[in-house]
Enzyme design. Sequence first.
Site, PDB file in Angstrom:
ATOM      1  N   ASP A  90       0.873  -1.176   0.000  1.00 25.31           N
ATOM      2  CA  ASP A  90       0.000   0.000   0.000  1.00 25.31           C
ATOM      3  C   ASP A  90       0.911   1.227   0.000  1.00 25.31           C
ATOM      4  O   ASP A  90       2.145   1.109  -0.114  1.00 25.31           O
ATOM      5  CB  ASP A  90      -0.974  -0.019   1.191  1.00 25.31           C
ATOM      6  CG  ASP A  90      -0.307   0.337   2.515  1.00 25.31           C
ATOM      7  OD1 ASP A  90       0.943   0.440   2.568  1.00 25.31           O
ATOM      8  OD2 ASP A  90      -1.028   0.523   3.504  1.00 25.31           O
ATOM      9  N   CYS A 112       3.346  -2.598   4.114  1.00 26.75           N
ATOM     10  CA  CYS A 112       2.458  -1.490   4.467  1.00 26.75           C
ATOM     11  C   CYS A 112       3.204  -0.670   5.513  1.00 26.75           C
ATOM     12  O   CYS A 112       4.430  -0.828   5.646  1.00 26.75           O
ATOM     13  CB  CYS A 112       1.077  -1.969   4.925  1.00 26.75           C
ATOM     14  SG  CYS A 112       0.994  -2.751   6.536  1.00 26.75           S
ATOM     15  N   THR A 123       3.236  -0.738   8.813  1.00 27.31           N
ATOM     16  CA  THR A 123       3.817  -1.554   9.885  1.00 27.31           C
ATOM     17  C   THR A 123       3.988  -3.011   9.488  1.00 27.31           C
ATOM     18  O   THR A 123       4.636  -3.773  10.200  1.00 27.31           O
ATOM     19  CB  THR A 123       2.868  -1.537  11.097  1.00 27.31           C
ATOM     20  OG1 THR A 123       1.572  -1.943  10.617  1.00 27.31           O
ATOM     21  CG2 THR A 123       2.763  -0.151  11.708  1.00 27.31           C
ATOM     22  N   HIS A 130       9.984 -22.107  12.102  1.00 25.89           N
ATOM     23  CA  HIS A 130       8.942 -22.699  12.944  1.00 25.89           C
ATOM     24  C   HIS A 130       7.538 -22.594  12.366  1.00 25.89           C
ATOM     25  O   HIS A 130       6.684 -23.406  12.684  1.00 25.89           O
ATOM     26  CB  HIS A 130       8.947 -22.035  14.329  1.00 25.89           C
ATOM     27  CG  HIS A 130      10.172 -22.374  15.116  1.00 25.89           C
ATOM     28  ND1 HIS A 130      10.359 -21.992  16.419  1.00 25.89           N
ATOM     29  CD2 HIS A 130      11.292 -23.071  14.774  1.00 25.89           C
ATOM     30  CE1 HIS A 130      11.535 -22.427  16.845  1.00 25.89           C
ATOM     31  NE2 HIS A 130      12.119 -23.080  15.858  1.00 25.89           N
ATOM     32  N   HIS A 175       6.699 -28.734  14.571  1.00 27.37           N
ATOM     33  CA  HIS A 175       6.172 -27.485  14.008  1.00 27.37           C
ATOM     34  C   HIS A 175       5.131 -27.774  12.923  1.00 27.37           C
ATOM     35  O   HIS A 175       4.152 -27.057  12.791  1.00 27.37           O
ATOM     36  CB  HIS A 175       7.307 -26.638  13.443  1.00 27.37           C
ATOM     37  CG  HIS A 175       8.356 -26.326  14.466  1.00 27.37           C
ATOM     38  ND1 HIS A 175       8.087 -25.566  15.575  1.00 27.37           N
ATOM     39  CD2 HIS A 175       9.645 -26.722  14.570  1.00 27.37           C
ATOM     40  CE1 HIS A 175       9.178 -25.475  16.319  1.00 27.37           C
ATOM     41  NE2 HIS A 175      10.135 -26.174  15.724  1.00 27.37           N
TER      42      HIS A 175
HETATM   43  C1  RB5 Z   1      -1.775   3.112   6.323  1.00 32.61           C
HETATM   44  O1  RB5 Z   1      -1.771   4.425   6.683  1.00 32.61           O
HETATM   45  C2  RB5 Z   1      -1.341   2.202   7.484  1.00 32.61           C
HETATM   46  O2  RB5 Z   1      -2.326   2.216   8.438  1.00 32.61           O
HETATM   47  C3  RB5 Z   1      -1.093   0.809   6.949  1.00 32.61           C
HETATM   48  O3  RB5 Z   1      -0.146   0.845   5.957  1.00 32.61           O
HETATM   49  C4  RB5 Z   1      -0.548  -0.204   7.931  1.00 32.61           C
HETATM   50  O4  RB5 Z   1       0.505   0.298   8.659  1.00 32.61           O
HETATM   51  C5  RB5 Z   1      -1.478  -0.904   8.782  1.00 32.61           C
HETATM   52  O5  RB5 Z   1      -1.118  -1.857   9.496  1.00 32.61           O
END
Ligand code: RB5
Length: 364
Positions: free
Chosen positions: A8, A66, A68, A99, A134
């Site tokens: 994203d 993305c 995070t 694992h 596992h």
């Molecule tokens: C987008 O702004 C952000 O929320 C998304 O990329 C991500 O980090 C969500 O987990």
Amino acid sequence: MKIALGTDHAGFDLKKAVLDYLGERNIEVLDLGAYEYDGEDSYTDPAFRVAGAVADETADAGILLCGTGYGISIAANKIPGVRAMACYNPESARSAKAHLDLNVLAMGGRVMKPEEVPAVIAAWLDTKFEGGRHLQRINKISAVEGSMLNVHNQGGGRITIFNHPLIQHKVGIIRDVNTSVKQFRELLQEITGLMVYEITRTLPLEEKEVQTPIEKTIVHTIGGRKMAIVPVLRAGLGMVDGILQIVPNAKVGHIGLYRDPATLEPVEYYCKLPFDIEERDIFVLDPMLATGGSSSAAITLIKKRGGKKISLVCLIAAPEGIERVHKDHPEVGIFAAALDSHLNDHGYIVPGLGDAGDRLFGTK
Ligand code: RB5
């Protein structure tokens, strides 16, 4: 190797680093977008595209980006067969592969720098899944996925565990050591009868015209391939009537196997199958899928005699048995009313229900 890639807007800054590194390693990339930065886009679409490509084996594995790595991996994990997790450093990527057999690596553009990407991908790609205990855990996760969705692809083979409350209720009673032989016999038939609904789901239908009291209409009848059920003697016999009550025209074959005390391998002592077995949808009945040795041998025998479209129907399955059957016969779908924990030292399923043959026929 082919890796599906999705991002994203918040992961977009890492995309070039991923492409460069995969390029260096000559790994083919299936780029499923985003193709340009769009601050309004969502992680959900690339997550489902990449997860779908991994689940249907268009790609061997996936990378998702993305902000995070969290949202995009949560979304990807909704697709059965996908194991996605955000990893920010080589150690977490290594452990996730060893694992969890992580098949989708997620990373976060707001928590990682592009120069950190290659080491994380390398750790993930170059670590081998350790299997063993596992794999048993992953099989359990897969079985839960299967029980919610009914069908799940696992290692090329399908496993369906039934989560219907009536089946679970009856499995609870049949496990009880105080359940009588009469009750056991009745319950095994009833549970198998309830499973028929699902195991016959893929039988082909043909159209035919009937006259109702009101008008002519088109109805559907089961046509095309016909069914054969093949109990593995002797416990499999207890499942036959449950199916015949619902599908009375199914033909019944029989396979008898004993375990050679020296080699511990199953040996055939009886095999009588419908003459047109190669044209039928075949359901092998074996209530306890423990080591998988006898079920697998029965399937091999049927294949040698021309059987092609084979499924295995069990009451209780152990991860070891599922693994063995899927390894020997990856195309064979397995249906079971319950997935148990493991086998004990004597080869009994734990918690299981003991020896199904003895309990069915009162021989112990
Ligand atoms: C987008 O702004 C952000 O929320 C998304 O990329 C991500 O980090 C969500 O987990």
